[in-house]
Design a protein around this motif. Sequence first.
Motif, PDB file in Angstrom:
ATOM      1  N   GLU A  80     -10.576   7.981   1.348  1.00 23.77           N
ATOM      2  CA  GLU A  80      -9.724   8.828   2.193  1.00 23.77           C
ATOM      3  C   GLU A  80      -8.519   8.057   2.718  1.00 23.77           C
ATOM      4  OE1 GLU A  80     -10.063  11.615   6.220  1.00 23.77           O
ATOM      5  OE2 GLU A  80     -11.851  10.634   5.378  1.00 23.77           O
ATOM      6  N   GLU A  81      -8.734   6.821   3.175  1.00 20.25           N
ATOM      7  CA  GLU A  81      -7.632   6.046   3.747  1.00 20.25           C
ATOM      8  C   GLU A  81      -6.552   5.723   2.718  1.00 20.25           C
ATOM      9  OE1 GLU A  81      -9.351   2.599   5.516  1.00 20.25           O
ATOM     10  OE2 GLU A  81     -10.065   3.670   7.314  1.00 20.25           O
ATOM     11  N   HIS A  82      -6.948   5.550   1.456  1.00 25.65           N
ATOM     12  CA  HIS A  82      -5.979   5.214   0.412  1.00 25.65           C
ATOM     13  C   HIS A  82      -5.469   6.443  -0.348  1.00 25.65           C
ATOM     14  CE1 HIS A  82      -7.887   1.275   1.109  1.00 25.65           C
ATOM     15  NE2 HIS A  82      -6.765   0.756   0.631  1.00 25.65           N
ATOM     16  N   GLY A  83      -6.042   7.602  -0.024  1.00 21.96           N
ATOM     17  CA  GLY A  83      -5.593   8.827  -0.697  1.00 21.96           C
ATOM     18  C   GLY A  83      -5.957   8.863  -2.173  1.00 21.96           C
ATOM     19  N   PHE A  84      -7.061   8.233  -2.522  1.00 22.01           N
ATOM     20  CA  PHE A  84      -7.474   8.183  -3.922  1.00 22.01           C
ATOM     21  C   PHE A  84      -8.087   9.514  -4.362  1.00 22.01           C
ATOM     22  CE2 PHE A  84      -8.359   3.383  -3.389  1.00 22.01           C
ATOM     23  CZ  PHE A  84      -7.046   3.080  -3.745  1.00 22.01           C
ATOM     24  N   LEU A 120      -7.771   8.417 -10.377  1.00 22.20           N
ATOM     25  CA  LEU A 120      -6.910   9.228 -11.223  1.00 22.20           C
ATOM     26  C   LEU A 120      -5.456   8.842 -10.987  1.00 22.20           C
ATOM     27  CD1 LEU A 120      -8.524  12.769 -10.811  1.00 22.20           C
ATOM     28  CD2 LEU A 120      -8.733  11.223 -12.753  1.00 22.20           C
ATOM     29  N   PRO A 121      -4.649   8.886 -12.037  1.00 25.45           N
ATOM     30  CA  PRO A 121      -3.237   8.540 -11.863  1.00 25.45           C
ATOM     31  C   PRO A 121      -2.489   9.632 -11.106  1.00 25.45           C
ATOM     32  CG  PRO A 121      -3.610   9.375 -14.064  1.00 25.45           C
ATOM     33  CD  PRO A 121      -4.965   9.260 -13.425  1.00 25.45           C
TER      34      PRO A 121
END
Length: 459
Positions: A80-84, A120-121
């Motif tokens: 969540e913190e890295h927006g992955f 995911l890219p």
Amino acid sequence: MQVTELLAEGLKREYRVVLPAAELDAKANERLNEMKDKVRLNGFRPGKVPVAHLKRMYGKSVLAEVIDQAVNEANGQIVEEHGFKLALQPKIELPQDEGAVNEVLEGKADLSYTVGLEVLPSIELGDFKSIELDKPVLAVTDAEVDEMVNRIAEGNRPYSAKEGAAENGDRVTVAFVGTIDGEKFEGGSGEDIPVVIGSNTFIPGFEEQLVGIKADETRTVNVTFPENYQAANLAGKAASFEVTAKTIEAPGEVKLDDEFAKTLGMDSLDALKEQVKSRIAQEHNAQSRAKVKRKLLDVLDTMHQFDVPPTLAEQEFEGIWGSVTSEMEQQKRTFEDEGTTQEAARADYETIAKRRVRLGLVLAEIGEKNDIQVSDDEVTRAVVERARQFPGQEQQVWEFYRKNAQALASLRAPIFEEKVVDFLLELAKVKEVPVTREELYAEDEADKAEAGKDEAEKA
């Protein structure tokens, strides 16, 4: 919680996470306090079991549950913190040393573990309104309809027993055993097989050698399988068949009129022709859509070039490669027989696998950004359609899909893909181009590659 990044390479990430023993112990005590009012133990009144006693009895198991939950929460926080957006489930490596594990479970040491993520890219979608496509179209001709109606009539032609030798046009019911180099081969034997001499439905040369055969007569038929025969292990090979004629039948007359159409459940010959025309039009439209879809996917692949998650590509490749090599083993063929090498073939299929993953991600992104969804009713209709393909087993098929989420997803995925394709074709500039039947049904190299890939995926 302490998080240290260990790897940031392409779409791969790896972190070391340390969960302090004090935090885990506090959560375990909280869980034990909740248990205190629910646990019933001999010698203690309800709600009066000391937490210390519960800890002695259940401490390790409770702490194990707490650790499991804490690890999942920690991983979720990193994502969540890295927006992955994750391509796969996190790969967690917990301590393996028994002594270290026991210290953690006894609350004497912090929990330190590594988590590997494959993300995911970020996909920047192209301008779909700029896409220009030629769509091949073919109108149904009266000649096509007449040809199909004549084939239907031929397939329903009556036959009656005759005396004497078989002639061109007669139907001979045969039993046969085929050999290649003196050895029987799979699919080379048959019983009670009807052969209409001159219909050109068997291997070239087979029917012609039945001319003159009589009932109960056995003769040897020698033929050569075509070079492009569908069973690659038989293509181009000479075979010998011991054929025994069981019955000889002469063809009767078929009159194409309303009465004939009624035997097929149609009101009239014109109604039969209309149905045939509609069926041919559906075939043309399906072929036309397949070709324009292939062009659209080619354009999407060109518009969106990015690295794909390595593990997804590897999984896709392994599925395709396993099917390809298994089929070749069954057919006793090598890559050299196909005019290539194993290394070159692997490289080709790795490219195909990456393309498939890339296009899948692009289509998914388009669907998400444009709120394209598959309804439960659409999936239900797909299940019903699949069940109809298995007469007498409809209920078993229905139950299989109802209880198997993965199988249900396999029906949802192609529906979603077609809806995204429809969405894109609405935005693109599609020009209809009249073509001949030969052009519409011509199989170009891209079609062959896609067909081979699809067969591998089906397997």
